[in-house]
Design a protein around this motif. Structure first.
Motif, short mmCIF file in Angstrom:
data_model
loop_
_atom_site.label_atom_id
_atom_site.label_comp_id
_atom_site.label_asym_id
_atom_site.label_seq_id
_atom_site.Cartn_x
_atom_site.Cartn_y
_atom_site.Cartn_z
N ALA A 50 -38.23 14.62 -30.80
CA ALA A 50 -37.62 13.40 -30.25
C ALA A 50 -38.65 12.28 -30.06
O ALA A 50 -38.31 11.25 -29.48
CB ALA A 50 -36.96 13.73 -28.92
N ARG B 292 -25.18 15.94 -28.69
CA ARG B 292 -25.94 14.77 -28.27
C ARG B 292 -25.06 13.68 -27.67
O ARG B 292 -25.49 12.96 -26.76
CB ARG B 292 -26.70 14.18 -29.47
CG ARG B 292 -27.82 15.06 -29.98
CD ARG B 292 -28.57 14.42 -31.13
NE ARG B 292 -29.23 13.17 -30.74
CZ ARG B 292 -30.15 12.56 -31.48
NH1 ARG B 292 -30.51 13.08 -32.64
NH2 ARG B 292 -30.71 11.44 -31.06
N ALA C 130 -33.36 15.19 -26.91
CA ALA C 130 -33.27 14.06 -27.83
C ALA C 130 -32.61 12.86 -27.18
O ALA C 130 -32.88 11.71 -27.57
CB ALA C 130 -32.48 14.46 -29.08
#
Length: 230
Positions: A22, A174, A208
């Motif tokens: 990330a 995500r 992330a």
């Protein structure tokens, strides 16, 4: 059967690799070891491996462990649903609470925080997937509750916690974290520095999308066992 040391090394490696993927600084994500249903001896074993932050959901079980481990420099996090009749003990015996989802509970924690102790670190739990079976406020309610909790004298509002609906696909994992991170960032409050995002199954996706603290239980300690839940 892997040892507890092997489990901790594996999870810390996963966190480190997710930080790199990330493009985040090494060490920017803390590990919260979810020790609910595990014995004081297991917590002590993890402590000897360098772990200092432990998460508990069942109050009476946690208090028993805290008493047994009174000589240890542990930071205790309460991460479970909060009933009104449990707030006094939580306010007295924990350093962090991740599961505040209404003003009534926040007020009780502030009023019942013992004199002489530092403000209680608070995360607001957001029901980011809108699941009826889960605790947490709706995202639209977040700005108002932030303002209300910030005004309470014995609390330190640090950020948010979320447990999204389980997803196996990475990009879908995500999305809810991204949505919540962006909503908090839009508030423009630098003091909201804690994003309690991610568990064993979605650790990489959470990191992330801005997680600063991942809550990991079974990957560290093995499957849960039955324990007193009071």
């Amino acid at each position: 059967m892997p040892t507890i040391e092997q489990r901790f090394k594996r999870v810390r490696s996963q966190i480190s690799h997710a930080e790199i993927a990330a493009n985040r600084p090494r060490g920017s994500v803390a590990l919260l070891a979810v020790s609910k249903t595990k014995s004081a001896q297991v917590v002590a074993d993890a402590y000897r491996l360098g772990q200092r932050h432990f998460g508990e959901s069942y109050l009476q079980e946690a208090l028993t462990k805290q008493q047994a481990l009174a000589g240890y420099d542990i930071t205790w996090h309460f991460i479970g649903p909060i009933q009104s009749n449990k707030t006094r003990a939580i306010a007295a015996h924990f350093d962090w609470v991740h599961s505040v989802d209404r003003l009534k509970i926040a007020k009780r924690l502030s009023e019942q925080r013992p004199e002489g102790r530092p403000p209680l670190n608070i995360c607001l739990q957001v029901n980011i997937s809108g699941e009826s079976s889960k605790s947490g406020i709706m995202l639209a309610e977040l700005p108002r509750l932030v303002d209300e909790v910030k005004a309470l004298p014995n609390l330190c509002l640090r950020g948010v916690m979320a447990i999204p609906e389980p997803e196996s696909e990475y990009q879908r994992q995500r999305q809810p974290y991204r949505q919540l991170y962006q909503a908090v960032s839009a508030l423009g409050l630098d003091e909201l520095d804690t994003f309690s995002f991610g568990m064993s199954g979605d650790l990489k996706a959470a990191i992330a999308e801005g997680s600063t603290l991942v809550r990991i239980g079974s990957a560290l300690f093995g499957e849960r066992t039955t324990a007193a839940r009071h």
